[in-house]
Design a protein around this motif. Structure first.
Motif, PDB file in Angstrom:
ATOM      1  N   MET A  86       2.986  -2.469  -7.346  1.00 36.97           N
ATOM      2  CA  MET A  86       3.723  -3.118  -8.435  1.00 36.97           C
ATOM      3  C   MET A  86       5.221  -3.138  -8.135  1.00 36.97           C
ATOM      4  N   ILE A  87       5.718  -2.084  -7.528  1.00 35.89           N
ATOM      5  CA  ILE A  87       7.142  -2.023  -7.201  1.00 35.89           C
ATOM      6  C   ILE A  87       7.513  -3.134  -6.222  1.00 35.89           C
ATOM      7  N   ARG A  88       6.660  -3.351  -5.213  1.00 37.31           N
ATOM      8  CA  ARG A  88       6.914  -4.437  -4.267  1.00 37.31           C
ATOM      9  C   ARG A  88       6.936  -5.788  -4.974  1.00 37.31           C
ATOM     10  N   GLN A  89       6.023  -5.967  -5.901  1.00 36.84           N
ATOM     11  CA  GLN A  89       5.967  -7.231  -6.650  1.00 36.84           C
ATOM     12  C   GLN A  89       7.237  -7.426  -7.480  1.00 36.84           C
ATOM     13  N   GLU A  90       7.686  -6.364  -8.127  1.00 33.08           N
ATOM     14  CA  GLU A  90       8.893  -6.456  -8.948  1.00 33.08           C
ATOM     15  C   GLU A  90      10.124  -6.748  -8.093  1.00 33.08           C
ATOM     16  N   LEU A  91      10.193  -6.144  -6.916  1.00 30.12           N
ATOM     17  CA  LEU A  91      11.317  -6.404  -6.017  1.00 30.12           C
ATOM     18  C   LEU A  91      11.318  -7.859  -5.560  1.00 30.12           C
ATOM     19  N   SER A  92      10.143  -8.388  -5.284  1.00 28.47           N
ATOM     20  CA  SER A  92      10.030  -9.786  -4.878  1.00 28.47           C
ATOM     21  C   SER A  92      10.521 -10.710  -5.988  1.00 28.47           C
ATOM     22  N   MET A  93      10.169 -10.390  -7.223  1.00 31.19           N
ATOM     23  CA  MET A  93      10.599 -11.202  -8.370  1.00 31.19           C
ATOM     24  C   MET A  93      12.115 -11.175  -8.539  1.00 31.19           C
ATOM     25  N   ARG A  94      12.737 -10.103  -8.067  1.00 30.61           N
ATOM     26  CA  ARG A  94      14.194  -9.979  -8.165  1.00 30.61           C
ATOM     27  C   ARG A  94      14.916 -10.572  -6.957  1.00 30.61           C
ATOM     28  N   GLY A  95      14.150 -11.189  -6.063  1.00 31.47           N
ATOM     29  CA  GLY A  95      14.753 -11.873  -4.932  1.00 31.47           C
ATOM     30  C   GLY A  95      14.941 -11.046  -3.686  1.00 31.47           C
ATOM     31  N   VAL A  96      14.421  -9.830  -3.669  1.00 31.80           N
ATOM     32  CA  VAL A  96      14.536  -8.982  -2.477  1.00 31.80           C
ATOM     33  C   VAL A  96      13.573  -9.494  -1.412  1.00 31.80           C
ATOM     34  N   SER A  97      14.001  -9.535  -0.173  1.00 28.72           N
ATOM     35  CA  SER A  97      13.161 -10.029   0.914  1.00 28.72           C
ATOM     36  C   SER A  97      11.931  -9.144   1.094  1.00 28.72           C
ATOM     37  N   LYS A  98      10.876  -9.718   1.685  1.00 29.17           N
ATOM     38  CA  LYS A  98       9.643  -8.961   1.911  1.00 29.17           C
ATOM     39  C   LYS A  98       9.892  -7.741   2.787  1.00 29.17           C
ATOM     40  N   SER A  99      10.725  -7.911   3.817  1.00 25.94           N
ATOM     41  CA  SER A  99      10.990  -6.796   4.726  1.00 25.94           C
ATOM     42  C   SER A  99      11.741  -5.670   4.030  1.00 25.94           C
ATOM     43  N   ALA A 100      12.724  -6.024   3.195  1.00 27.42           N
ATOM     44  CA  ALA A 100      13.494  -5.001   2.474  1.00 27.42           C
ATOM     45  C   ALA A 100      12.622  -4.293   1.442  1.00 27.42           C
ATOM     46  N   ALA A 101      11.736  -5.051   0.777  1.00 26.13           N
ATOM     47  CA  ALA A 101      10.837  -4.455  -0.217  1.00 26.13           C
ATOM     48  C   ALA A 101       9.844  -3.515   0.455  1.00 26.13           C
ATOM     49  N   LEU A 102       9.309  -3.941   1.606  1.00 28.64           N
ATOM     50  CA  LEU A 102       8.356  -3.100   2.331  1.00 28.64           C
ATOM     51  C   LEU A 102       9.025  -1.821   2.823  1.00 28.64           C
ATOM     52  N   GLU A 103      10.234  -1.951   3.319  1.00 25.30           N
ATOM     53  CA  GLU A 103      10.976  -0.775   3.790  1.00 25.30           C
ATOM     54  C   GLU A 103      11.214   0.211   2.651  1.00 25.30           C
ATOM     55  N   ALA A 104      11.528  -0.324   1.476  1.00 27.01           N
ATOM     56  CA  ALA A 104      11.826   0.535   0.323  1.00 27.01           C
ATOM     57  C   ALA A 104      10.600   1.305  -0.136  1.00 27.01           C
ATOM     58  N   VAL A 105       9.464   0.626  -0.264  1.00 27.03           N
ATOM     59  CA  VAL A 105       8.264   1.323  -0.749  1.00 27.03           C
ATOM     60  C   VAL A 105       7.667   2.223   0.333  1.00 27.03           C
ATOM     61  N   SER A 106       7.908   1.886   1.601  1.00 27.10           N
ATOM     62  CA  SER A 106       7.412   2.730   2.690  1.00 27.10           C
ATOM     63  C   SER A 106       8.131   4.068   2.734  1.00 27.10           C
ATOM     64  N   ALA A 107       9.343   4.087   2.175  1.00 27.47           N
ATOM     65  CA  ALA A 107      10.111   5.333   2.156  1.00 27.47           C
ATOM     66  C   ALA A 107       9.589   6.312   1.115  1.00 27.47           C
ATOM     67  N   ILE A 108       8.745   5.828   0.210  1.00 30.28           N
ATOM     68  CA  ILE A 108       8.145   6.694  -0.803  1.00 30.28           C
ATOM     69  C   ILE A 108       6.996   7.464  -0.164  1.00 30.28           C
ATOM     70  N   SER A 109       7.006   8.763  -0.273  1.00 33.57           N
ATOM     71  CA  SER A 109       5.948   9.565   0.329  1.00 33.57           C
ATOM     72  C   SER A 109       4.672   9.475  -0.507  1.00 33.57           C
ATOM     73  N   GLU A 110       3.551   9.695   0.149  1.00 33.65           N
ATOM     74  CA  GLU A 110       2.275   9.660  -0.562  1.00 33.65           C
ATOM     75  C   GLU A 110       2.212  10.780  -1.589  1.00 33.65           C
ATOM     76  N   GLU A 111       2.841  11.903  -1.287  1.00 35.28           N
ATOM     77  CA  GLU A 111       2.855  13.026  -2.237  1.00 35.28           C
ATOM     78  C   GLU A 111       3.554  12.631  -3.537  1.00 35.28           C
ATOM     79  N   GLU A 112       4.661  11.892  -3.397  1.00 34.12           N
ATOM     80  CA  GLU A 112       5.382  11.435  -4.587  1.00 34.12           C
ATOM     81  C   GLU A 112       4.526  10.484  -5.411  1.00 34.12           C
ATOM     82  N   GLU A 113       3.835   9.592  -4.716  1.00 29.22           N
ATOM     83  CA  GLU A 113       3.023   8.608  -5.430  1.00 29.22           C
ATOM     84  C   GLU A 113       1.830   9.269  -6.105  1.00 29.22           C
ATOM     85  N   ILE A 114       1.231  10.240  -5.448  1.00 29.23           N
ATOM     86  CA  ILE A 114       0.113  10.965  -6.051  1.00 29.23           C
ATOM     87  C   ILE A 114       0.579  11.719  -7.298  1.00 29.23           C
TER      88      ILE A 114
END
Length: 225
Positions: A139-167
């Motif tokens: 959902m975060i990637r989708q929201e970033l896309s809606m705000r005009g952030v490039s796919k690469s920048a959005a992917l980089e941002a969510v990839s920085a989130i650790s799985e432990e944080e998401e769990i």
């Protein structure tokens, strides 16, 4: 204006601050309507004062610079509330009916100055959404896309989130939602699964989150994810 092939000089007879905006000034070359309205920064830059001389070529330049500066000024004011993406700023300035060339000038300048940075925006946005809004990376990637952030920048941002944080975020959200669900155990699990998936959490994290709030023996529901 031209006379005999030469540019005609205009003498500034009056410079008056506007009542509705004291940082903007009306420039008069007669007693009728002002020939020019500018921000005080432009007034100072071009030394527009009573007795000064204007020519039509200079007048066009001043008008263009004032419109550019106005786009920049409005963008800076809009940024004062919270960080924005380039797309969000562009849309805002379009609503102010500013020319696209002046909007692009203002946004390019803001990027050079480091005041607009979509990559940094995406990183901060992703961290905030995960921790405070308890949303998953999809959902975060989708929201970033809606705000005009490039796919690469959005992917980089969510990839920085650790799985432990998401769990941890999914578990916290699951525990809160579980208490409000009604019905039999299996029905509550299905409802919780749908809710967490809609919040953007990947399937394997949804499974872990449901396990954390329900320790029942029936594990067949896992096949549905």
């Amino acid at each position: 204006m031209r006379e005999g092939g030469r540019l005609e000089d205009w003498i500034i007879v009056s410079v008056r601050p506007q009542k509705k905006d004291r940082k903007r000034y009306d420039i008069y070359i007669g007693e009728e309507e002002p020939v020019l309205t500018v921000h005080e920064d432009i007034l100072i830059r071009y030394r527009l004062m009573k007795g000064g001389v204007l020519q039509d070529e200079l007048l066009s330049e001043i008008k263009r610079e004032d419109e550019r500066f106005e786009a920049y000024r409005k963008a800076v004011a809009y940024l004062g509330a919270k960080p924005r993406t380039r797309k969000q700023l562009h849309q805002y300035l379009e609503r102010k009916e500013l020319a696209n060339e002046h909007i692009e000038y203002a946004l390019d300048r803001l990027e050079r100055e480091g005041l607009v940075d979509d990559v940094q925006y995406a990183q901060l946005f992703a961290e905030s959404r995960m921790r405070s809004s308890l949303k998953g990376r999809l959902m975060i990637r989708q929201e970033l896309s809606m705000r005009g952030v490039s796919k690469s920048a959005a992917l980089e941002a969510v990839s920085a989130i650790s799985e432990e944080e998401e769990i941890a975020a999914a578990n916290k959200l699951a525990e809160k939602k579980w208490r409000s669900l009604k019905g039999a155990e299996a029905e509550r699990r299905r409802k919780l699964m749908g809710f967490l998936l809609r919040r953007g959490f990947p399937g394997h994290i949804v499974k872990e989150a449901i396990k954390s709030v329900n320790q029942g023996d029936d594990e067949q529901w896992e096949d549905d994810i």
